[in-house]
Design a protein around this motif. Structure first.
Motif, PDB file in Angstrom:
ATOM      1  N   PHE A  82       0.034 -27.629   2.015  1.00 20.56           N
ATOM      2  CA  PHE A  82       1.004 -28.309   1.166  1.00 20.56           C
ATOM      3  C   PHE A  82       2.175 -28.799   2.008  1.00 20.56           C
ATOM      4  CE2 PHE A  82      -0.799 -24.655  -1.083  1.00 20.56           C
ATOM      5  CZ  PHE A  82      -1.350 -25.270  -2.193  1.00 20.56           C
ATOM      6  N   GLU A  83       2.785 -29.899   1.589  1.00 20.68           N
ATOM      7  CA  GLU A  83       3.963 -30.426   2.277  1.00 20.68           C
ATOM      8  C   GLU A  83       5.005 -30.864   1.251  1.00 20.68           C
ATOM      9  OE1 GLU A  83       2.416 -33.661   4.638  1.00 20.68           O
ATOM     10  OE2 GLU A  83       1.725 -32.304   6.189  1.00 20.68           O
ATOM     11  N   LEU A  84       6.247 -30.503   1.504  1.00 21.22           N
ATOM     12  CA  LEU A  84       7.387 -31.015   0.747  1.00 21.22           C
ATOM     13  C   LEU A  84       8.159 -31.904   1.698  1.00 21.22           C
ATOM     14  CD1 LEU A  84       8.696 -27.746  -0.944  1.00 21.22           C
ATOM     15  CD2 LEU A  84       7.558 -29.663  -2.069  1.00 21.22           C
ATOM     16  N   GLY A 133       5.836 -24.673   8.820  1.00 21.93           N
ATOM     17  CA  GLY A 133       6.277 -25.664   9.781  1.00 21.93           C
ATOM     18  C   GLY A 133       7.273 -26.654   9.229  1.00 21.93           C
ATOM     19  N   ALA A 134       7.764 -27.497  10.128  1.00 18.07           N
ATOM     20  CA  ALA A 134       8.682 -28.578   9.795  1.00 18.07           C
ATOM     21  C   ALA A 134       8.205 -29.823  10.523  1.00 18.07           C
ATOM     22  CB  ALA A 134      10.097 -28.221  10.222  1.00 18.07           C
ATOM     23  N   LEU A 169       8.861 -29.924   5.152  1.00 18.50           N
ATOM     24  CA  LEU A 169       8.422 -28.551   5.388  1.00 18.50           C
ATOM     25  C   LEU A 169       6.977 -28.448   4.946  1.00 18.50           C
ATOM     26  CD1 LEU A 169      11.470 -26.598   3.917  1.00 18.50           C
ATOM     27  CD2 LEU A 169      10.944 -26.971   6.326  1.00 18.50           C
ATOM     28  N   ASN A 170       6.204 -27.601   5.612  1.00 12.53           N
ATOM     29  CA  ASN A 170       4.817 -27.441   5.201  1.00 12.53           C
ATOM     30  C   ASN A 170       4.356 -26.000   5.332  1.00 12.53           C
ATOM     31  OD1 ASN A 170       3.430 -26.988   7.854  1.00 12.53           O
ATOM     32  ND2 ASN A 170       4.381 -28.955   8.287  1.00 12.53           N
ATOM     33  N   LEU A 171       3.385 -25.667   4.533  1.00  9.57           N
ATOM     34  CA  LEU A 171       2.703 -24.377   4.577  1.00  9.57           C
ATOM     35  C   LEU A 171       1.234 -24.709   4.719  1.00  9.57           C
ATOM     36  CD1 LEU A 171       2.794 -21.276   4.295  1.00  9.57           C
ATOM     37  CD2 LEU A 171       2.498 -21.608   1.829  1.00  9.57           C
ATOM     38  N   SER A 172       0.624 -24.291   5.828  1.00 10.37           N
ATOM     39  CA  SER A 172      -0.779 -24.650   6.043  1.00 10.37           C
ATOM     40  C   SER A 172      -1.621 -23.415   6.317  1.00 10.37           C
ATOM     41  CB  SER A 172      -0.908 -25.667   7.183  1.00 10.37           C
ATOM     42  OG  SER A 172      -0.383 -25.165   8.373  1.00 10.37           O
ATOM     43  N   PHE A 173      -2.910 -23.581   6.068  1.00  6.54           N
ATOM     44  CA  PHE A 173      -3.872 -22.491   6.194  1.00  6.54           C
ATOM     45  C   PHE A 173      -5.011 -22.936   7.083  1.00  6.54           C
ATOM     46  CE2 PHE A 173      -1.944 -22.545   2.000  1.00  6.54           C
ATOM     47  CZ  PHE A 173      -1.364 -21.288   1.950  1.00  6.54           C
TER      48      PHE A 173
END
Length: 190
Positions: free
Chosen positions: A40-42, A155-156, A176-180
């Protein structure tokens, strides 16, 4: 239990996981060959010419290869404020190619480029009409990602969106992101 099932489903959908390969725990985290990563990314896009700031939500999925190169796809969509608009919207997406540089054991840097298409539209305040259009989109950007645990990264990113056929859409991106990584999905399923 319900939260864990939802997390598993989201990770599977966004990760395009190759569970049979990822099940081999003997592969070290920094050996990226044959791994999938998604999340996901914001983000924000400050479109300089139109003076509209867009707030976006999106995602991406990529395949990491043995030589640390990756390819995949992604996109963002959202709403905008400012620039004399009553309401504004944006969407863009495309093909992604990049390089993963593991700076340390827990931190990695990834320069990448998105090549695709997008558009924006809106309504001016006080009955001033509508604006919008579409364009080819080129988005060079750099990610910095910190590994929270095996297969999970926070991450950013910073970049500059170029829309040659719709200059009002061009501008600086921050996010900003949250990755898997696929190994995380295997861990959740076990």
């Amino acid at each position: 239990m319900k939260t864990k099932k939802i997390l598993v489903l989201c990770a599977l959908v966004l990760n395009f996981s190759n569970l049979s390969f990822a099940a081999d725990d003997s592969i070290p985290e920094n050996a990226h060959r044959g791994r999938n990563q998604g999340g996901f990314e914001l983000g924000t896009l400050v479109a300089s010419p139109s003076k509209v700031t867009f707030f976006t939500l999106g995602g991406k999925g990529v395949r990491l290869f043995q030589n640390n190169l990756y390819i995949g796809g992604g996109g963002h969509g959202g709403f905008g404020v400012g620039g004399g608009s009553k309401s504004a919207g944006i969407g863009y997406g495309g093909f992604i190619a990049g390089y993963l540089y593991p700076a340390t054991e827990k931190f990695q840097i990834s320069p990448e480029v998105l090549l695709g298409g997008g558009g924006m539209g809106g309504i001016y305040k006080n009955g001033g009409g509508v604006f919008g259009g579409g364009s080819l989109v080129i988005l060079p950007r750099v990610y910095g990602m910190f590994r929270l645990c095996q297969g999970v990264f926070l991450g950013a990113e910073a970049g500059y969106l170029i829309a040659p056929m719709l200059s009002k859409m061009s501008g600086v991106t921050l996010g900003l992101n949250l990755s898997f990584r696929s190994s995380f999905v295997t861990w959740l399923v076990d």
